[in-house]
Design a protein around this motif. Structure first.
Motif, short mmCIF file in Angstrom:
data_model
loop_
_atom_site.label_atom_id
_atom_site.label_comp_id
_atom_site.label_asym_id
_atom_site.label_seq_id
_atom_site.Cartn_x
_atom_site.Cartn_y
_atom_site.Cartn_z
N CYS A 1 41.29 38.94 41.30
CA CYS A 1 40.50 39.64 40.29
C CYS A 1 39.11 39.00 40.26
CB CYS A 1 41.19 39.53 38.94
SG CYS A 1 40.15 40.10 37.57
N PRO A 2 38.03 39.79 40.47
CA PRO A 2 36.69 39.19 40.48
C PRO A 2 36.28 38.64 39.13
CG PRO A 2 36.66 41.43 41.38
CD PRO A 2 37.99 41.22 40.72
N GLN A 3 36.93 39.06 38.07
CA GLN A 3 36.53 38.63 36.74
C GLN A 3 37.19 37.33 36.32
OE1 GLN A 3 34.60 41.09 34.15
NE2 GLN A 3 33.70 40.93 36.17
N CYS A 4 38.42 37.11 36.72
CA CYS A 4 39.10 35.89 36.29
C CYS A 4 39.75 35.11 37.43
CB CYS A 4 40.16 36.21 35.22
SG CYS A 4 41.61 37.06 35.87
N GLY A 5 39.85 35.72 38.60
CA GLY A 5 40.37 34.99 39.75
C GLY A 5 41.88 35.03 39.92
N LYS A 6 42.56 35.81 39.08
CA LYS A 6 44.01 35.90 39.22
C LYS A 6 44.37 36.57 40.55
CE LYS A 6 48.06 37.79 36.78
NZ LYS A 6 49.03 36.96 37.46
N ASP A 7 45.37 36.03 41.21
CA ASP A 7 45.77 36.53 42.52
C ASP A 7 46.68 37.74 42.40
OD1 ASP A 7 44.46 34.91 44.27
OD2 ASP A 7 46.02 33.38 44.27
N TYR A 8 46.44 38.71 43.25
CA TYR A 8 47.33 39.87 43.36
C TYR A 8 47.60 40.11 44.83
CZ TYR A 8 46.39 40.89 38.51
OH TYR A 8 46.30 40.81 37.16
N GLU A 9 48.49 41.03 45.08
CA GLU A 9 48.86 41.36 46.45
C GLU A 9 48.92 42.87 46.60
OE1 GLU A 9 51.55 38.18 48.51
OE2 GLU A 9 52.69 40.02 48.24
N VAL A 10 48.47 43.36 47.73
CA VAL A 10 48.57 44.79 48.02
C VAL A 10 49.06 44.93 49.46
CG1 VAL A 10 46.15 45.00 48.76
CG2 VAL A 10 47.36 47.01 47.91
N THR A 11 49.90 45.92 49.68
CA THR A 11 50.38 46.16 51.03
C THR A 11 49.51 47.22 51.69
OG1 THR A 11 52.63 45.60 50.38
CG2 THR A 11 52.37 46.82 52.42
N ALA A 12 48.80 46.82 52.73
CA ALA A 12 47.89 47.73 53.42
C ALA A 12 47.67 47.22 54.84
CB ALA A 12 46.56 47.82 52.68
N ALA A 13 46.98 48.05 55.63
CA ALA A 13 46.72 47.65 57.01
C ALA A 13 45.48 46.76 57.12
CB ALA A 13 46.55 48.88 57.88
N GLY A 14 44.53 46.97 56.23
CA GLY A 14 43.28 46.22 56.30
C GLY A 14 43.07 45.36 55.08
N ASN A 15 42.03 44.56 55.14
CA ASN A 15 41.72 43.70 54.01
C ASN A 15 41.25 44.52 52.82
OD1 ASN A 15 42.21 41.07 54.96
ND2 ASN A 15 40.36 41.16 56.20
N PRO A 16 41.76 44.21 51.64
CA PRO A 16 41.37 44.97 50.46
C PRO A 16 39.96 44.62 49.97
CG PRO A 16 42.97 43.25 49.89
CD PRO A 16 42.78 43.20 51.37
N HIS A 17 39.30 45.61 49.42
CA HIS A 17 38.01 45.40 48.75
C HIS A 17 38.21 45.72 47.28
CE1 HIS A 17 35.57 44.94 52.39
NE2 HIS A 17 36.48 45.74 52.93
N VAL A 18 37.73 44.85 46.44
CA VAL A 18 37.95 45.00 45.00
C VAL A 18 36.62 45.28 44.32
CG1 VAL A 18 38.99 43.96 42.97
CG2 VAL A 18 39.74 43.24 45.23
N ARG A 19 36.62 46.28 43.47
CA ARG A 19 35.44 46.65 42.71
C ARG A 19 35.84 46.63 41.24
NH1 ARG A 19 32.22 51.43 42.00
NH2 ARG A 19 34.04 52.73 42.30
N VAL A 20 34.94 46.15 40.41
CA VAL A 20 35.22 46.13 38.97
C VAL A 20 34.72 47.43 38.36
CG1 VAL A 20 34.80 44.93 36.79
CG2 VAL A 20 35.02 43.62 38.91
N LEU A 21 35.64 48.20 37.79
CA LEU A 21 35.25 49.45 37.13
C LEU A 21 34.85 49.19 35.69
CD1 LEU A 21 38.06 51.84 38.42
CD2 LEU A 21 35.75 51.59 39.31
#
Ligand code: ZN
Length: 73
Positions: free
Chosen positions: A37-57
Motif C-alpha cells: 500500500c503506497p499510503q502505509c506500506g502494508k503488504d498485499y499479494e495479487v496473482t497475475a502474470a506481470g508486476n502489479p502497479h498500484v495507484r491511490v484512488l
C-alpha cells in the motif's frame, strides 16, 4: 493483440486508502506478486502474470501518518 490487464479496486485493510491495482494478466505465468500500500506500506499479494502497479484512488482515512508494522514471529 490487445494487452490483457487485471484491474482490482481494493480498500487497504490497515489505513482505509482506496487502491487500484493493475497487472498484466497474460504474457507470463500467473503467480503471486507482492505489492505494498503506497499510503502505509502494508503488504498485499495479487496473482497475475506481470508486476502489479498500484495507484491511490483515495487517500488513507485513518488520519494517521505512521506505517503499518509487520509483526514478525
Ligand atoms: Zn494502507
Amino acid at each position: 493483440m490487445q494487452p490483457q490487464l487485471l484491474c482490482i479496486e481494493k480498500a487497504c485493510d490497515y489505513c482505509g486508502a482506496k487502491l487500484e491495482v493493475t497487472a498484466a494478466e497474460v504474457g507470463g505465468e500467473a503467480r503471486p506478486h507482492r505489492y505494498a500500500c503506497p499510503q502505509c506500506g502494508k503488504d498485499y499479494e495479487v496473482t497475475a502474470a506481470g508486476n502489479p502497479h498500484v495507484r491511490v484512488l483515495k487517500p488513507r482515512t485513518d488520519g494517521k501518518t505512521g506505517s503499518y508494522q509487520q509483526t514478525m514471529f
